[in-house]
Design a protein around this motif. Sequence first.
Motif, mmCIF file in Angstrom:
data_model
loop_
_atom_site.group_PDB
_atom_site.id
_atom_site.type_symbol
_atom_site.label_atom_id
_atom_site.label_comp_id
_atom_site.label_asym_id
_atom_site.label_seq_id
_atom_site.Cartn_x
_atom_site.Cartn_y
_atom_site.Cartn_z
ATOM 1 N N GLY A 134 4.424 -1.624 -7.159
ATOM 2 C CA GLY A 134 3.975 -2.753 -6.356
ATOM 3 C C GLY A 134 4.680 -2.922 -5.031
ATOM 4 N N GLU A 135 5.678 -2.094 -4.761
ATOM 5 C CA GLU A 135 6.480 -2.269 -3.543
ATOM 6 C C GLU A 135 5.797 -1.699 -2.303
ATOM 7 O OE1 GLU A 135 11.040 -1.344 -1.930
ATOM 8 O OE2 GLU A 135 10.249 -0.258 -3.667
ATOM 9 N N GLU A 136 5.211 -0.527 -2.431
ATOM 10 C CA GLU A 136 4.729 0.210 -1.267
ATOM 11 C C GLU A 136 3.725 -0.573 -0.426
ATOM 12 O OE1 GLU A 136 2.785 4.577 -0.146
ATOM 13 O OE2 GLU A 136 2.832 3.896 -2.226
ATOM 14 N N ARG A 137 2.768 -1.230 -1.075
ATOM 15 C CA ARG A 137 1.688 -1.891 -0.337
ATOM 16 C C ARG A 137 1.766 -3.413 -0.420
ATOM 17 N NH1 ARG A 137 -3.515 2.192 -0.917
ATOM 18 N NH2 ARG A 137 -2.305 4.103 -0.605
ATOM 19 N N LEU A 138 2.952 -3.907 -0.680
ATOM 20 C CA LEU A 138 3.141 -5.350 -0.814
ATOM 21 C C LEU A 138 2.742 -6.105 0.450
ATOM 22 C CD1 LEU A 138 4.262 -7.787 -2.403
ATOM 23 C CD2 LEU A 138 6.513 -7.246 -1.450
ATOM 24 N N PHE A 157 5.773 -15.205 -6.454
ATOM 25 C CA PHE A 157 6.981 -15.127 -5.632
ATOM 26 C C PHE A 157 7.716 -16.460 -5.528
ATOM 27 C CE2 PHE A 157 4.139 -11.782 -4.195
ATOM 28 C CZ PHE A 157 4.982 -10.677 -4.150
ATOM 29 N N SER A 158 7.540 -17.324 -6.497
ATOM 30 C CA SER A 158 8.160 -18.647 -6.429
ATOM 31 C C SER A 158 9.445 -18.750 -7.243
ATOM 32 C CB SER A 158 7.170 -19.718 -6.907
ATOM 33 O OG SER A 158 6.760 -19.462 -8.246
ATOM 34 N N ARG A 159 9.830 -17.657 -7.902
ATOM 35 C CA ARG A 159 11.036 -17.711 -8.730
ATOM 36 C C ARG A 159 11.582 -16.300 -8.967
ATOM 37 N NH1 ARG A 159 6.536 -18.305 -11.588
ATOM 38 N NH2 ARG A 159 6.482 -20.508 -11.047
ATOM 39 N N GLY A 160 12.826 -16.252 -9.410
ATOM 40 C CA GLY A 160 13.438 -14.992 -9.830
ATOM 41 C C GLY A 160 13.660 -13.986 -8.713
ATOM 42 N N LYS A 161 13.692 -12.713 -9.100
ATOM 43 C CA LYS A 161 13.979 -11.635 -8.150
ATOM 44 C C LYS A 161 12.897 -11.504 -7.087
ATOM 45 C CE LYS A 161 16.972 -8.713 -10.991
ATOM 46 N NZ LYS A 161 17.187 -7.345 -11.552
ATOM 47 N N ASN A 162 11.660 -11.787 -7.465
ATOM 48 C CA ASN A 162 10.588 -11.715 -6.472
ATOM 49 C C ASN A 162 10.823 -12.707 -5.337
ATOM 50 O OD1 ASN A 162 9.325 -9.714 -7.872
ATOM 51 N ND2 ASN A 162 7.611 -10.955 -8.596
ATOM 52 N N LYS A 163 11.258 -13.914 -5.696
ATOM 53 C CA LYS A 163 11.542 -14.923 -4.667
ATOM 54 C C LYS A 163 12.726 -14.495 -3.803
ATOM 55 C CE LYS A 163 12.278 -19.886 -3.950
ATOM 56 N NZ LYS A 163 13.235 -19.667 -2.846
ATOM 57 N N GLN A 164 13.759 -13.951 -4.431
ATOM 58 C CA GLN A 164 14.923 -13.491 -3.677
ATOM 59 C C GLN A 164 14.539 -12.376 -2.704
ATOM 60 O OE1 GLN A 164 17.909 -12.353 -6.535
ATOM 61 N NE2 GLN A 164 18.163 -14.421 -7.340
ATOM 62 N N SER A 165 13.695 -11.469 -3.168
ATOM 63 C CA SER A 165 13.265 -10.364 -2.313
ATOM 64 C C SER A 165 12.415 -10.867 -1.150
ATOM 65 C CB SER A 165 12.480 -9.338 -3.136
ATOM 66 O OG SER A 165 13.281 -8.793 -4.167
ATOM 67 N N LEU A 166 11.509 -11.808 -1.446
ATOM 68 C CA LEU A 166 10.671 -12.368 -0.388
ATOM 69 C C LEU A 166 11.513 -13.142 0.618
ATOM 70 C CD1 LEU A 166 7.781 -12.753 0.675
ATOM 71 C CD2 LEU A 166 7.638 -14.830 -0.710
ATOM 72 N N ASP A 167 12.511 -13.869 0.130
ATOM 73 C CA ASP A 167 13.407 -14.603 1.027
ATOM 74 C C ASP A 167 14.133 -13.652 1.972
ATOM 75 O OD1 ASP A 167 12.788 -17.122 0.150
ATOM 76 O OD2 ASP A 167 14.527 -17.337 -1.166
ATOM 77 N N ALA A 168 14.525 -12.486 1.454
ATOM 78 C CA ALA A 168 15.230 -11.511 2.290
ATOM 79 C C ALA A 168 14.361 -11.075 3.461
ATOM 80 C CB ALA A 168 15.640 -10.304 1.455
ATOM 81 N N VAL A 169 13.065 -10.920 3.211
ATOM 82 C CA VAL A 169 12.143 -10.521 4.275
ATOM 83 C C VAL A 169 11.887 -11.684 5.226
ATOM 84 C CG1 VAL A 169 9.818 -9.705 4.801
ATOM 85 C CG2 VAL A 169 11.034 -8.784 2.828
#
Length: 227
Positions: A134-138, A157-169
Amino acid sequence: LRGRGPIMVNSNYYAMDFLYVFPTSIQAARAGNAIHSIMLYRRKLDRAQIKPLMLLHTIPMCSAQYERMFNTTRVPGVETDTLQHVNESKHIVVYHKGRYFKVWMFYDGRLLLPREIEQQMERILADKSEPLPGEERLAALTAGDRTPWAKARESFFSRGKNKQSLDAVEKAAFFLTLDDTEQRYDTKNPVKSLDIYAKSLLHGKCYDRWFDKSLNMIVYKNGTMGL
């Protein structure tokens, strides 16, 4: 911000590199110098050292929007989008061959030198790891209609690692793509080469640009770059 159609092409812009000047053909070197220069420009903005544009050489134009060049993301909403701006961001996010990398721009309180940033880019280019599922074409989510993206963001993307990753972007100073294609103005075929170059800057593959970021920088394999 209320428009529900894609902001890719309809809202975003592009800016080309020099057409006749080629500082270097080394991708990592070009990226390192460009990133360093842009971060220095951001520092001047933060310190209010950029002189405002003058209308008729007498009337200064408002420079309030300049701060949104960096550290800013358009956040999708079901009915309307919002702008998220953070006062300080010490990292950028780099995309290369389907992988996302968070790259810190400061060490021991100082901005990294061009050569140090170049070394970071070299490590990314040399990394042979495969994208996670799921990373390549996110980033394709940022290229489509706003409402589906808003709903997907809330659901996944409202919780957990997905939220942390989205926040980084979203909280990065800006987004950089180390593109695996080559673009350049060709004097033998000027119209076609510029057309391909412009389309690449404007939308790329539709999943290798983060269209919600206020600033996307693209550095191509042959050292050409653009915004």
